[in-house]
Design an enzyme around this catalytic site. Structure first.
Site, PDB file in Angstrom:
ATOM      1  N   LYS A 247       9.137  15.545   8.197  1.00 48.72           N
ATOM      2  CA  LYS A 247       7.748  14.711   8.894  1.00 48.72           C
ATOM      3  C   LYS A 247       7.931  15.650  10.136  1.00 48.72           C
ATOM      4  O   LYS A 247       8.979  15.561  10.998  1.00 48.72           O
ATOM      5  CB  LYS A 247       8.169  13.479   8.785  1.00 48.72           C
ATOM      6  N   GLU A 335       4.609  -5.220  -0.776  1.00 48.94           N
ATOM      7  CA  GLU A 335       4.114  -6.570  -0.376  1.00 48.94           C
ATOM      8  C   GLU A 335       4.126  -7.452  -1.577  1.00 48.94           C
ATOM      9  O   GLU A 335       4.578  -8.788  -1.126  1.00 48.94           O
ATOM     10  CB  GLU A 335       2.450  -6.481   0.040  1.00 48.94           C
ATOM     11  N   ARG A 363      -2.848  -7.125  -1.225  1.00 47.74           N
ATOM     12  CA  ARG A 363      -2.111  -6.638  -2.439  1.00 47.74           C
ATOM     13  C   ARG A 363      -1.428  -7.582  -3.032  1.00 47.74           C
ATOM     14  O   ARG A 363      -1.058  -7.717  -4.189  1.00 47.74           O
ATOM     15  CB  ARG A 363      -1.034  -5.763  -1.665  1.00 47.74           C
TER      16      ARG A 363
END
Ligand SMILES: Cc1ncc(C[n+]2csc(CCOP(=O)(O)OP(=O)(O)O)c2C)c(N)n1
Ligand SMILES: CC(=O)[C@@H](O)[C@H](O)COP(=O)(O)O
Ligand SMILES: [Mg+2]
Length: 591
Positions: A247, A335, A363
């Site tokens: 990243k 979630e 969600r």
């Protein structure tokens, strides 16, 4: 001599005229271009820098848009956007009327699926693959590119489980950089690390699910990527490619400080140094008030638990993770699990503070109804990023929560007007709550520097009068009430009263009765959808009381998806900023 391939790439076909060495130069140009633009215009940086070679290779090998390419979350899709005809628009990324920061079907035929929330790509690509099979198009490939944090989301697992037996052409590319926004967590992450270090593993989990597993390969090695993808292009059925990337690749600071450079704000493109800093002379962010207050409360109340679903930095649960790690949990992009785990903790007498962005709580709707509210478990939902979030746009605005939570029995819904109120409702909730409660607060800066006042109890379901008046009442919920205060200070009128209702549910009926008895005109203001939200609740109440003579006007988010832009631009467009609210108040008063 500096080459410039990028300016000649207007669509992926143009890539196909370049050889591998030229593609390597192109990768460098693309990296510089993204750094150039994002350093000034801001946006998601680290994830896009990490997939530059992968993006080039995918578009080079596959026949997009005929082959369908789905990016999970989509925050890493800047190289994809630039290579698919949006180079010249890229400077408008995430800005009002500009291109979206995420893939969007209405923006480009190369964006096979609209994204923003994590873990959807496998299901979407599988749906496309099944559609192609049913339509007799067996030569088409359907590619999901998913990160190591997103693949741990429940939906991704559901998709993997189905894809392994669906007899369809799907290629799942796992972009493994060992990071979410924060460092990735969980047993799957540990497993992926073991796959990387023990490449001779007899049969890995993906093979066990019927995928032809390939890799792990270096996701910055273009020749290897191209060769591997070419081989995979020829294969039918479910395929899995494990790609290792870094990243922030190519910008030293972004590689070293991957959390900050996920979306770093403005920075110096030469040195990578950040150019935007928190102004310590300003009031703190709501998130920091939340995170620090949680630690303060948890130090006194050992039943308190902190939970985040992959957003420890964003929500500031990081403070509790640092100070009381035994009672703070980052469960990853999960979630639904976070909510039901909170329910389990509550059954055993613990007091979970479940901090989830408003948009991501969508969600876990069934879990809120079935696991929490039905059993009336006192879980404290801290709905971060409630209201308009700005540049992330319609996938991320937190405007539905008041409406979708209001219809659930047992729920208490509060929206503090400022950070002092936020602290007090957090204090109240852990002291004496016997119901689930949602506390919603926005992204960003609060209003008061001296927020660390002694706690006081807020009576559940009680609003408060901020200012009295004669002719008209303004009823607000949440932080937009602070704008109303500024407007009314500016108008200097003693005609207009202001009530901060504090709760969407239960409604303060006594106060509503007082208001309807005294004022003929009522203006209701909320930073949430008009359909079914706070104003709807009040309308329903007055209608049930037969108070049809009242003149009621409502301001809020209309029945449409709100695009991206700065929060102030969007509020102005919706007439919810100082100017808009002032005009509405004056017009209504004189009506
Ligand atoms: C349902 C949902 N929860 C949380 C987020 C916030 N979020 C955006 S990107 C991200 C991390 C993604 O990590 P990964 O998939 O590994 O991609 P990377 O950034 O490492 O490329 C998270 C948690 C989201 N977009 N959707
Ligand atoms: C892509 C994504 O979902 C996150 O990176 C999100 O953009 C974070 O938003 P905040 O900047 O409000 O934390
Ligand atoms: Mg990752």
């Amino acid at each position: 001599m500096k080459k410039n391939y990028l300016q000649h790439i207007n669509n992926p076909d143009d890539l196909k005229n370049l050889n591998v060495d030229q593609l390597k130069d192109l990768a460098q140009e693309l990296r510089e271009f993204i750094i150039d633009v994002v350093s000034v215009k801001k946006g998601h940086l680290g994830s896009s820098l990490g997939v530059i070679e992968l993006t080039i290779a995918l578009h080079y090998v596959f026949d997009t848009p005929r082959d369908l390419l789905v990016w999970d979350v989509g925050h890493q899709a800047y190289p994809h956007k630039i290579l698919t005809g949006r180079r010249e628009l890229f400077h408008t990324n995430r800005q009002l009327n500009g291109i979206s920061g995420f893939p969007s079907r209405k923006e480009s035929k190369y964006d096979a699926f609209g994204v923003g929330h994590a873990s959807t790509s496998i299901s979407a690509a599988l749906g496309m693959a099944i559609a192609s099979r049913l339509s007799g198009d067996d030569n088409k490939q359907h590619i999901a590119v998913i990160g190591d944090a997103s693949i741990a989301g429940g939906m991704a697992f559901e998709g993997l489980n189905h894809a392994g037996v669906a007899k369809s052409n799907i290629l799942i590319v796992l972009n493994d950089n060992e990071m979410g926004i924060d460092p990735n967590v969980g047993a799957l992450k540990q497993y992926l690390t073991s796959v990387k270090s023990d490449q001779k593993m007899q049969k890995n989990i993906f093979e066990a699910l019927n995928f032809s597993y390939n890799g792990p390969i270096d996701g910055h090695d273009l020749p290897t990527l191209i060769k591997t993808l070419k081989d995979l292009k020829q294969q039918k059925g479910p395929k899995f490619l494990h790609v290792i990337t870094k990243k922030g690749k190519g910008l030293k600071q972004a590689e070293q400080n991957q959390v900050t450079y996920h979306a770093p704000g403005k920075f110096d493109k030469q040195t990578g140094d950040l150019l935007e800093f928190e102004d310590l002379s300003e009031p703190p962010k709501f998130q920091d008030v939340f995170g620090k207050t949680l630690v303060e409360l948890a130090k006194k109340n050992e039943k308190i638990i902190g939970i985040t679903a992959a957003m420890p930095t964003g929500t500031s649960i990081k403070y509790m993770l640092e100070e009381i790690p035994d009672r703070a949990f980052d469960v990853g992009i999960a979630e639904q699990h976070a909510v039901t785990m909170a329910a389990g903790l509550a059954t055993e007498g613990y007091i979970p503070f479940c901090a989830i962005y408003s948009t991501f709580l969508q969600r876990a709707y069934d879990q809120i109804i079935h696991d929490i509210a039905l059993q009336n478990l006192p879980v404290i939902f801290c709905l971060d990023r409630a209201g308009l979030v700005g540049d992330d746009g319609p996938t991320h605005h937190g405007v539905f929560d008041m409406a979708f939570l209001r219809l659930i029995p047992n729920m208490v819904i509060s929206a503090p007007m400022n950070e002092i109120e936020l602290r007090n409702i957090m204090f109240t909730a852990q002291e004496q709550l016997s119901h689930p409660i949602a506390i919603r607060y926005p992204r960003g800066k609060g209003f008061y520097k001296d927020w660390q006042k002694p706690f006081s109890i807020i009576e559940i379901g009680k609003g408060r009068m901020i200012r009295d008046g004669k002719d008209m009442a303004v009823l607000s919920i949440g932080t937009i009430g602070e704008t109303v205060c500024t407007v009314l200070d500016d108008l200097k009128s003693n005609s207009i009263a202001h009530f901060d209702m504090r709760f969407v549910k239960p409604l303060d009926k006594k106060l509503l009765n007082y208001i309807s008895g005294k004022f003929a005109k009522i203006l209701i203001i909320e930073e949430g959808v008009l359909q079914g939200g706070f104003g709807s609740a009040i309308l329903e109440y007055y209608q049930e009381q037969g108070l049809t003579q009242l003149k009621i006007k409502r301001l809020g988010i209309p029945d449409e998806f709100i695009e991206q832009g700065s929060v102030s631009e969007l509020l102005a467009l919706l007439g919810l900023d100082f100017k808009g609210i002032k005009k509405e108040i004056k017009d209504f008063l004189n009506d």
